[in-house]
Write a protein that holds these residues in place. Sequence first.
Motif, PDB file in Angstrom:
ATOM      1  N   ALA A   1       0.816  -1.215   0.000  1.00 23.16           N
ATOM      2  CA  ALA A   1       0.000   0.000   0.000  1.00 23.16           C
ATOM      3  C   ALA A   1       0.855   1.273   0.000  1.00 23.16           C
ATOM      4  CB  ALA A   1      -0.922   0.014   1.216  1.00 23.16           C
ATOM      5  N   TYR A   2       2.155   1.129   0.227  1.00 24.15           N
ATOM      6  CA  TYR A   2       3.030   2.291   0.338  1.00 24.15           C
ATOM      7  C   TYR A   2       3.868   2.471  -0.922  1.00 24.15           C
ATOM      8  CZ  TYR A   2       1.824   1.992   5.275  1.00 24.15           C
ATOM      9  OH  TYR A   2       1.135   1.936   6.454  1.00 24.15           O
ATOM     10  N   ALA A   3       3.888   3.694  -1.407  1.00 21.64           N
ATOM     11  CA  ALA A   3       4.760   4.009  -2.533  1.00 21.64           C
ATOM     12  C   ALA A   3       6.221   3.969  -2.095  1.00 21.64           C
ATOM     13  CB  ALA A   3       4.417   5.384  -3.105  1.00 21.64           C
ATOM     14  N   ARG A   4       6.476   4.458  -0.862  1.00 21.32           N
ATOM     15  CA  ARG A   4       7.815   4.470  -0.301  1.00 21.32           C
ATOM     16  C   ARG A   4       7.749   4.246   1.202  1.00 21.32           C
ATOM     17  NH1 ARG A   4      12.587   4.323  -3.296  1.00 21.32           N
ATOM     18  NH2 ARG A   4      12.393   5.559  -5.197  1.00 21.32           N
TER      19      ARG A   4
ATOM     20  N   GLU B   1      15.250  -7.431   7.151  1.00 19.11           N
ATOM     21  CA  GLU B   1      15.115  -8.848   7.507  1.00 19.11           C
ATOM     22  C   GLU B   1      14.007  -9.073   8.531  1.00 19.11           C
ATOM     23  OE1 GLU B   1      17.773 -12.329   9.761  1.00 19.11           O
ATOM     24  OE2 GLU B   1      18.723 -10.461   9.097  1.00 19.11           O
ATOM     25  N   LEU B   2      13.935  -8.214   9.537  1.00 23.90           N
ATOM     26  CA  LEU B   2      12.966  -8.393  10.618  1.00 23.90           C
ATOM     27  C   LEU B   2      11.548  -8.017  10.207  1.00 23.90           C
ATOM     28  CD1 LEU B   2      14.973  -7.007  13.668  1.00 23.90           C
ATOM     29  CD2 LEU B   2      14.342  -9.389  13.258  1.00 23.90           C
ATOM     30  N   THR B   3      11.402  -7.007   9.360  1.00 22.49           N
ATOM     31  CA  THR B   3      10.074  -6.480   9.046  1.00 22.49           C
ATOM     32  C   THR B   3       9.502  -7.006   7.739  1.00 22.49           C
ATOM     33  OG1 THR B   3      10.960  -4.542   7.882  1.00 22.49           O
ATOM     34  CG2 THR B   3      10.615  -4.349  10.282  1.00 22.49           C
ATOM     35  N   GLY B   4      10.370  -7.417   6.838  1.00 24.47           N
ATOM     36  CA  GLY B   4       9.891  -7.885   5.543  1.00 24.47           C
ATOM     37  C   GLY B   4       9.568  -6.772   4.569  1.00 24.47           C
ATOM     38  N   VAL B   5       9.937  -5.531   4.873  1.00 23.07           N
ATOM     39  CA  VAL B   5       9.677  -4.428   3.954  1.00 23.07           C
ATOM     40  C   VAL B   5      10.446  -4.670   2.656  1.00 23.07           C
ATOM     41  CG1 VAL B   5      11.525  -3.056   4.993  1.00 23.07           C
ATOM     42  CG2 VAL B   5       9.787  -1.930   3.616  1.00 23.07           C
ATOM     43  N   PRO B   6       9.810  -4.513   1.507  1.00 23.17           N
ATOM     44  CA  PRO B   6      10.526  -4.671   0.236  1.00 23.17           C
ATOM     45  C   PRO B   6      11.646  -3.639   0.127  1.00 23.17           C
ATOM     46  CG  PRO B   6       8.153  -4.749  -0.104  1.00 23.17           C
ATOM     47  CD  PRO B   6       8.362  -4.284   1.300  1.00 23.17           C
ATOM     48  N   ALA B   7      12.850  -4.091  -0.119  1.00 28.38           N
ATOM     49  CA  ALA B   7      14.008  -3.202  -0.141  1.00 28.38           C
ATOM     50  C   ALA B   7      13.858  -2.098  -1.185  1.00 28.38           C
ATOM     51  CB  ALA B   7      15.280  -4.005  -0.403  1.00 28.38           C
ATOM     52  N   GLU B   8      13.124  -2.383  -2.275  1.00 26.94           N
ATOM     53  CA  GLU B   8      12.989  -1.377  -3.337  1.00 26.94           C
ATOM     54  C   GLU B   8      12.116  -0.196  -2.922  1.00 26.94           C
ATOM     55  OE1 GLU B   8       9.879  -4.610  -4.149  1.00 26.94           O
ATOM     56  OE2 GLU B   8      11.983  -4.512  -3.533  1.00 26.94           O
ATOM     57  N   LYS B   9      11.385  -0.334  -1.829  1.00 20.54           N
ATOM     58  CA  LYS B   9      10.559   0.781  -1.344  1.00 20.54           C
ATOM     59  C   LYS B   9      11.349   1.741  -0.462  1.00 20.54           C
ATOM     60  CE  LYS B   9       6.057  -1.483  -1.695  1.00 20.54           C
ATOM     61  NZ  LYS B   9       5.487  -0.557  -2.704  1.00 20.54           N
ATOM     62  N   LEU B  10      12.544   1.359  -0.042  1.00 21.27           N
ATOM     63  CA  LEU B  10      13.373   2.204   0.800  1.00 21.27           C
ATOM     64  C   LEU B  10      14.073   3.285  -0.027  1.00 21.27           C
ATOM     65  CD1 LEU B  10      15.074  -0.569   2.968  1.00 21.27           C
ATOM     66  CD2 LEU B  10      13.072   0.815   3.572  1.00 21.27           C
ATOM     67  N   VAL B  11      14.479   4.348   0.656  1.00 24.82           N
ATOM     68  CA  VAL B  11      15.280   5.407   0.039  1.00 24.82           C
ATOM     69  C   VAL B  11      16.638   5.375   0.725  1.00 24.82           C
ATOM     70  CG1 VAL B  11      15.457   7.872  -0.452  1.00 24.82           C
ATOM     71  CG2 VAL B  11      13.210   6.771  -0.388  1.00 24.82           C
ATOM     72  N   LEU B  12      17.614   4.805   0.051  1.00 21.62           N
ATOM     73  CA  LEU B  12      18.916   4.553   0.662  1.00 21.62           C
ATOM     74  C   LEU B  12      19.759   5.829   0.676  1.00 21.62           C
ATOM     75  CD1 LEU B  12      20.525   2.197   1.880  1.00 21.62           C
ATOM     76  CD2 LEU B  12      21.516   1.803  -0.391  1.00 21.62           C
ATOM     77  N   THR B  13      20.081   6.303   1.884  1.00 20.04           N
ATOM     78  CA  THR B  13      20.895   7.510   2.026  1.00 20.04           C
ATOM     79  C   THR B  13      22.155   7.289   2.849  1.00 20.04           C
ATOM     80  OG1 THR B  13      19.509   8.151   3.928  1.00 20.04           O
ATOM     81  CG2 THR B  13      18.961   9.113   1.776  1.00 20.04           C
TER      82      THR B  13
ATOM     83  N   GLY C   1      -2.602  10.731  -3.638  1.00 20.93           N
ATOM     84  CA  GLY C   1      -3.099   9.412  -3.272  1.00 20.93           C
ATOM     85  C   GLY C   1      -2.014   8.438  -2.881  1.00 20.93           C
ATOM     86  N   ASP C   2      -0.756   8.719  -3.256  1.00 24.12           N
ATOM     87  CA  ASP C   2       0.347   7.853  -2.836  1.00 24.12           C
ATOM     88  C   ASP C   2       0.527   7.939  -1.325  1.00 24.12           C
ATOM     89  OD1 ASP C   2       0.913   6.990  -5.369  1.00 24.12           O
ATOM     90  OD2 ASP C   2       2.668   8.275  -5.665  1.00 24.12           O
ATOM     91  N   ARG C   3       0.854   6.823  -0.715  1.00 23.57           N
ATOM     92  CA  ARG C   3       1.099   6.789   0.728  1.00 23.57           C
ATOM     93  C   ARG C   3       2.574   6.549   1.004  1.00 23.57           C
ATOM     94  NH1 ARG C   3      -3.270   3.146   0.359  1.00 23.57           N
ATOM     95  NH2 ARG C   3      -5.291   4.060   0.897  1.00 23.57           N
ATOM     96  N   VAL C   4       3.070   7.231   2.023  1.00 24.58           N
ATOM     97  CA  VAL C   4       4.455   7.093   2.456  1.00 24.58           C
ATOM     98  C   VAL C   4       4.445   6.751   3.942  1.00 24.58           C
ATOM     99  CG1 VAL C   4       6.681   8.237   2.737  1.00 24.58           C
ATOM    100  CG2 VAL C   4       5.267   8.750   0.733  1.00 24.58           C
ATOM    101  N   LEU C   5       5.192   5.722   4.323  1.00 27.09           N
ATOM    102  CA  LEU C   5       5.341   5.364   5.728  1.00 27.09           C
ATOM    103  C   LEU C   5       6.688   5.869   6.221  1.00 27.09           C
ATOM    104  CD1 LEU C   5       4.446   3.809   8.298  1.00 27.09           C
ATOM    105  CD2 LEU C   5       5.620   1.803   7.344  1.00 27.09           C
ATOM    106  N   LEU C   6       6.672   6.668   7.284  1.00 26.62           N
ATOM    107  CA  LEU C   6       7.894   7.148   7.911  1.00 26.62           C
ATOM    108  C   LEU C   6       8.113   6.361   9.197  1.00 26.62           C
ATOM    109  CD1 LEU C   6       6.499   9.657   6.320  1.00 26.62           C
ATOM    110  CD2 LEU C   6       8.191  11.029   7.532  1.00 26.62           C
ATOM    111  N   VAL C   7       9.313   5.839   9.392  1.00 28.43           N
ATOM    112  CA  VAL C   7       9.651   5.069  10.585  1.00 28.43           C
ATOM    113  C   VAL C   7      10.852   5.726  11.257  1.00 28.43           C
ATOM    114  CG1 VAL C   7      10.272   2.815  11.531  1.00 28.43           C
ATOM    115  CG2 VAL C   7       8.832   2.952   9.472  1.00 28.43           C
ATOM    116  N   GLY C   8      10.625   6.322  12.411  1.00 26.00           N
ATOM    117  CA  GLY C   8      11.687   7.013  13.132  1.00 26.00           C
ATOM    118  C   GLY C   8      12.179   6.215  14.321  1.00 26.00           C
ATOM    119  N   LEU C   9      13.484   6.283  14.566  1.00 29.16           N
ATOM    120  CA  LEU C   9      14.111   5.639  15.711  1.00 29.16           C
ATOM    121  C   LEU C   9      14.974   6.677  16.410  1.00 29.16           C
ATOM    122  CD1 LEU C   9      15.525   2.520  13.801  1.00 29.16           C
ATOM    123  CD2 LEU C   9      13.277   2.707  14.859  1.00 29.16           C
ATOM    124  N   GLY C  10      14.902   6.718  17.723  1.00 31.66           N
ATOM    125  CA  GLY C  10      15.688   7.722  18.429  1.00 31.66           C
ATOM    126  C   GLY C  10      16.156   7.246  19.784  1.00 31.66           C
ATOM    127  N   GLY C  11      17.307   7.744  20.209  1.00 31.78           N
ATOM    128  CA  GLY C  11      17.801   7.440  21.549  1.00 31.78           C
ATOM    129  C   GLY C  11      16.807   7.923  22.587  1.00 31.78           C
TER     130      GLY C  11
END
Length: 339
Positions: free
Chosen positions: A260-263, A279-291, A317-327
Amino acid sequence: MEAMDLQIPRVGITGVGACLPEQVLTSQQLQDQVAGGSGLRLPDRMFEKATGIVTRRFAADDEYASTLALGAGRQALADAGYHPLDIDLLLYASATRDVCEPATAHLVQAELGSRAHALDVSNACNSFVNGIDLARAMILAGRARRVLVVTGETPSRAMRRDPSGLADFRDGFAGYTFGDAGAAVVVEPVERGGIVDIETETASEHWAVGGIPGGGSRHPRGDEYSYFRGGGKELRGVFEKIGGDILTRVAARTGLGWDAYARVLVHQVTVPYLERFVELTGVPAEKLVLTVPELGNVASATLGVQLARIKHELSPGDRVLLVGLGGGVSLMTMVWEVS
């Protein structure tokens, strides 16, 4: 946390900007600096092999966190078609400050030429996503009409370039992943789409796993406390322990799978860290933005820089999922549907 009710006014992102310093440093160049400052003998390309980071950007001596936030903020306003005086709330949301007091938001605003209510939001690498969430909340509460959220990150200045020995080097190794960057978004009411879901997970009992201990009431002075300290392995262990549940809750509540997510934009610390996330989440690697190989870990600017890079690809209509991690430790997800 529940998904946003359809009766609630919609609030979305209408402008995006990013700002990168011009100075590029390879991981080997950084490694040579650290080896030269410490006298340690380090294996060739150790930094690059361990992290997957090839290059990163460093701010110049006359560039500050506010400089990068300002550059990104101007881009975001231009992208949305607004003048600085069109915003009524400016949030500086970053792990890096120019000064302890006043809020860095005022330094950004003084250069930007806006007259908005201005304040800082700080929550390690989740600061920028927290800022977007706060902007949305303030609009829904009737306290703001149009918000500029900016971040400027210069964590390169928290790297210890001259560790006193191997133990000191290991304690600060996670800091050698850092790079500098700025990002910004304009947040305001929209007719359709917008931010449709937000989820958080916080495990504050792990606050001491990593961070910069100086600058507060515990260690107000002294260079010894001004460097990043902490174990990347320990932080990753905490994220792996609590990270899966938050994504499961989002999927169950929204009914949205990976297709359902464009990115999918994810905070990036190292390449192995990101590979483990996939590996843990199964997110398709091609949907990531590698920086991370090019820019390193740019702290809270990570998701904003990624968003700026893909915005031209997105359609209404495109959906983007943002996943943040922080100390701290905190995780945060945000589902944004392009208006």
